[in-house]
Design an enzyme around this catalytic site. Sequence first.
Site, PDB file in Angstrom:
ATOM      1  N   TYR A  18       0.843  -1.203   0.000  1.00  0.00           N
ATOM      2  CA  TYR A  18       0.000   0.000   0.000  1.00  0.00           C
ATOM      3  C   TYR A  18       0.879   1.253   0.000  1.00  0.00           C
ATOM      4  O   TYR A  18       0.659   2.178  -0.793  1.00  0.00           O
ATOM      5  CB  TYR A  18      -0.925  -0.035   1.227  1.00  0.00           C
ATOM      6  N   GLU A  40     -11.426   5.788   5.061  1.00  0.00           N
ATOM      7  CA  GLU A  40     -10.942   6.616   6.178  1.00  0.00           C
ATOM      8  C   GLU A  40     -12.031   6.788   7.239  1.00  0.00           C
ATOM      9  O   GLU A  40     -11.740   6.789   8.433  1.00  0.00           O
ATOM     10  CB  GLU A  40     -10.477   7.992   5.696  1.00  0.00           C
ATOM     11  N   TRP A  48      -5.222   1.593  10.584  1.00  0.00           N
ATOM     12  CA  TRP A  48      -5.353   1.551   9.128  1.00  0.00           C
ATOM     13  C   TRP A  48      -5.126   0.136   8.600  1.00  0.00           C
ATOM     14  O   TRP A  48      -5.772  -0.281   7.635  1.00  0.00           O
ATOM     15  CB  TRP A  48      -4.406   2.561   8.487  1.00  0.00           C
TER      16      TRP A  48
END
Length: 190
Positions: A18, A40, A48
């Site tokens: 990522y 988000e 995350w």
Amino acid sequence: MEKHRCGWCVGDPLYEKYHDEEWGVPVYDDATLFEFLILETFQAGLSWITILRKRENFRKALDNFDYRKIARYREDKILELLADEGIIRNKLKIRATVSNALAFIKIQDEFGSFSNYIWGFTNGKPIRNTLSDYRHAPANTPLSDKISKDLKKRGFKFVGTTVIYAHMQATGMVNDHEEHCFRYHEVQQA
């Protein structure tokens, strides 16, 4: 020779992929901006990496983040999502996803695209920070405060200033790669 990465992603292959391929790359495509915004909002209060591990499940459950379809979700679909163990089953966040899709479309109608709206806050250009250590990155800024306030005024939910700053980092509105990270200069060129 091994590439030097930002310290936050080192050691997890999914995180590193990522980081190497997406994080901090300027995004001007509405569909991708919406996907990141929704991810988000689900991340609020969580890590995350938890969201990244569930990203494909979210794609499946949320019609590939198609905001037009999501804007038409009704109670039966919301109940289906609440029962889906592959995603974050937070009722408020799921309902916010639907209302955020509606608000997203309204912004597109007003500005021509969500990209025009969101990038208008930076005059269309990424903000380039100079961080020696990712731990020195702010959690929010006066600009993320301003964007958050404006989005809330427009009906968005779960878009606090910290969520918005994370969105700005993810979508390249701000380059918070560490200066010695191999991606720091690459994303500036993107």
